[in-house]
Write an enzyme that holds these catalytic residues in place. Sequence first.
Site, PDB file in Angstrom:
ATOM      1  N   ARG A 127      11.933  31.253 -35.103  1.00 45.28           N
ATOM      2  CA  ARG A 127      11.231  32.229 -35.928  1.00 45.28           C
ATOM      3  C   ARG A 127      10.397  33.141 -35.041  1.00 45.28           C
ATOM      4  NH1 ARG A 127      11.742  34.726 -40.744  1.00 45.28           N
ATOM      5  NH2 ARG A 127       9.969  34.509 -42.163  1.00 45.28           N
ATOM      6  N   THR A 409      20.115  38.410 -44.295  1.00 50.15           N
ATOM      7  CA  THR A 409      20.191  37.102 -43.634  1.00 50.15           C
ATOM      8  C   THR A 409      21.634  36.619 -43.666  1.00 50.15           C
ATOM      9  OG1 THR A 409      17.933  36.625 -44.367  1.00 50.15           O
ATOM     10  CG2 THR A 409      19.225  34.742 -43.657  1.00 50.15           C
ATOM     11  N   THR A 427      18.536  35.712 -39.218  1.00 49.57           N
ATOM     12  CA  THR A 427      18.142  36.902 -39.976  1.00 49.57           C
ATOM     13  C   THR A 427      17.479  37.957 -39.104  1.00 49.57           C
ATOM     14  OG1 THR A 427      16.913  37.614 -41.940  1.00 49.57           O
ATOM     15  CG2 THR A 427      15.845  35.989 -40.533  1.00 49.57           C
ATOM     16  N   GLU A 429      15.672  39.933 -41.269  1.00 50.65           N
ATOM     17  CA  GLU A 429      14.822  40.080 -42.449  1.00 50.65           C
ATOM     18  C   GLU A 429      15.442  41.064 -43.437  1.00 50.65           C
ATOM     19  OE1 GLU A 429      12.053  39.803 -45.442  1.00 50.65           O
ATOM     20  OE2 GLU A 429      13.074  38.490 -44.069  1.00 50.65           O
ATOM     21  N   ASP A 449       7.324  39.281 -43.717  1.00 46.66           N
ATOM     22  CA  ASP A 449       7.417  37.988 -44.396  1.00 46.66           C
ATOM     23  C   ASP A 449       6.069  37.298 -44.490  1.00 46.66           C
ATOM     24  OD1 ASP A 449       9.980  37.835 -45.277  1.00 46.66           O
ATOM     25  OD2 ASP A 449      10.674  36.399 -43.794  1.00 46.66           O
ATOM     26  N   SER A 474       9.120  31.082 -43.874  1.00 53.66           N
ATOM     27  CA  SER A 474      10.529  31.448 -44.042  1.00 53.66           C
ATOM     28  C   SER A 474      11.153  30.629 -45.158  1.00 53.66           C
ATOM     29  CB  SER A 474      11.304  31.192 -42.742  1.00 53.66           C
ATOM     30  OG  SER A 474      12.683  31.458 -42.935  1.00 53.66           O
ATOM     31  N   SER A 475      12.056  31.270 -45.908  1.00 54.91           N
ATOM     32  CA  SER A 475      12.871  30.537 -46.881  1.00 54.91           C
ATOM     33  C   SER A 475      14.134  29.977 -46.242  1.00 54.91           C
ATOM     34  CB  SER A 475      13.253  31.460 -48.044  1.00 54.91           C
ATOM     35  OG  SER A 475      12.123  31.791 -48.807  1.00 54.91           O
TER      36      SER A 475
END
Length: 591
Positions: A127, A409, A427, A429, A449, A474-475
Site C-alpha cells: 500500500r 483496481t 490498484t 485507485e 482513500d 484499503s478495501s
Amino acid sequence: MRAYSNPSSNRRRKISLILTSAAVGALVLAGCATTPLTAIGATETVTGPTLASTQAAARGPFVSAANPLAVEAGMKVLARGGSAVDAAVAIQAVLGLVEPQSSGLGGGAFMMVYDAESEAITVYDGRETAPAAATPELFYENGRPLPFVDAVLSGRSTGAPGVVPMLALAQKQHGALAWSELFGDAEALAQDGFVVSPRLAGMINGSAPQAKTRWATEYFTKPDGARYQAGETLRNPAYAETVRRIAREGAAAMQQGPLAEAIVAAVNEGPRPGALTTADIAGYRPVVREAVCGPYKIYTICVPPPPSSGASILELLAMAEQTPDIDKGPNSPEAWAAFGQLQRLMYADRDRYFGDPAFVSVPVAGLLDPTYVAERAALAPALRGAAPYGVPAGAPRVGADATREPAGTSHLVVVDAQGNAVSMTTTVESLFGSGRMAGGFFLNNQLTDFSLVPTASDGTPAANAVAAGKRPRSSMSPALVLDREGRLVGLLGSPGGSSILAYNAKALIGALGWGLPLQEAFDLPNLVAKGDGFGADTEGFPLAVREGMAARGVELRPNTTETSGLHGGLWRNGRWDGGADSRREGVARTH
C-alpha cells in the site's frame, strides 16, 4: 482467551490461534502457517461439496487475471519453471500496460502468498504511503475539503508507489527465476504495440476526467487527432524503457534516479501540486504482515490484516453462520435480504474502525469475537436504514469516516506446479489513477482513500485520517481458502472500491455455502448494501426474488459503484474450478 502455538519445528512461521469461544467457533489466525487444522467450532455440515481432494494436493499451472495478454505472460513464466510469485510479477507488468485504468507500476497492492511445502501464508503490504509533508488537512482549501474530483486530479493525491518494491521483496523470498527474466512480455508488448481492448477503449473515450488530462490525452491520441478505439494497436515505448530499467535494477529503478525524479516532477505540477519527494519514494518500504483467518463452513478463509479491510469479510461470514436464512440459497429472497442487512452491519464497523495499524488500534479480535458477532447478527432482521456501528472489545475512540473509494483496481491469482500460490489485488485507485503519468505509466491517486474530513465535529480524529507516512485504509482483500488440514483449496478476490467486500463475500458464500461452480458464483448478481441503500445488478435478480426482498424492506436500486472483477479458483475433484468475472475481460487458464 487461550493462545496456542504450533509445536511443529518444520513450519516457517509460528501460528497462534486466538480462540474466544470454541462453542460458537470464531477463529483468528495470526501467521496461518498451519499444522493439520480444523476451523475450530466451524459448522460440520456444508451445503456445497467439500473442495479438498484426499488424493492430491492442489497444483498448477493455474492463472486467472483480468486480461488474456497478462494471463499468457504468467503462463509462460510458469512453463519455464517459474514460481507463482514470478508469474505474478510478469502479470502485473503486463496489466499495467494493457489495463492501465485499473493497476500499474505507479500503484500499490496486497499480496497473499501460500507456500505449499510449509503451508505458511505470508502477506505483503504494498500500500502506498503519504509523504512526510502530509497533514490531516491535505485535501483542504480555504478551510474546506476540496471537491472529490479536484482532489483526485491534484498532485496531492499521489502516495509513494508500493507495488514494485512489494513485488521485488516477495520475489526475492519466493522466486525461482531471475528477476530480470520476468518482464519480457511487458517490454515486447509496449515496444511493438498491443491491441486495445473494448474495456480500455471505453475508458479512453469515456467521461472520466483522468482520461482527459494532458498526459492521458497525449498518450491516447493518434497522430490524426482521434483517440484510440478497440482493435487498434497502441504502443508505449516509454513503458518499454521503464520495464527494461526495472528488469536490470530491481525496485531501485522506481525508487531513485530518473524514474523517481519523473514521478515527483509530475506530482509537483499544477493544479494543486503535491508534496511527494524523491526522499519519500526512496524511503518507501513494503511491510510483511501476518494473515487474519477465520472459519466459514468447514473451511478457513485467510485475508490481509489492516490497513486492508479483509477482516470485515470474516466478520460478515461469521454473522452469516448465525443467520439460517443465508443457507436458503441463491434463489431465495430471504437469503439475499439477509445478506444485504449483514453487509450494512459489516460496513458500519469497517468504516468506523479500520485504518493503518501503525497509527490507530484496529479491534480485529473484538470484531470477530463470537459474542459480538452474534449480537451484531441479531440486529439484521429489524434493520431499517443505515446500521449503527458497534463497540467491540478493544475499540478505540475514533470519529466518523468520510472516505470515498472510486473505481480502478484489478485482481489476479496464480498457482505453480509445486502448489505455491498468489492471490493479489492491485490498484492505481481511480480510473487511470490521478491522470498524471511518468515513465509511460499512470500515477496513483491513493491518498484520496483517506478520509477527506479528518476529524468529527468534536475534534475526534477519524481512524482513516491523513498523516505523514500513513497508509490509507484499503478495501482490497485478496483471499485464500484452506481445508481442515490447512491445505490450499481456493483463492479469489475482486476490484470494486468499497464494494470489494460485498463481491468477495458473495463469491465465498456462493461457492462454499451454496455449492455453486465458481464461475456461477462470480456471475451471481451483485448486491452492495452500505449506509441506507441497496445497490444491485437489479435486472440480474428474478422478479420473484426482487419482490420477496422488497417485502422484507430490501428495495433494490441500480449499483452505482465499480462493478466486480472477480478472479479465482477452487480445487475440486483434483482439478481447478477456475473463474473470471464475465463483467470484465479476464480468463482463467490451466494450460
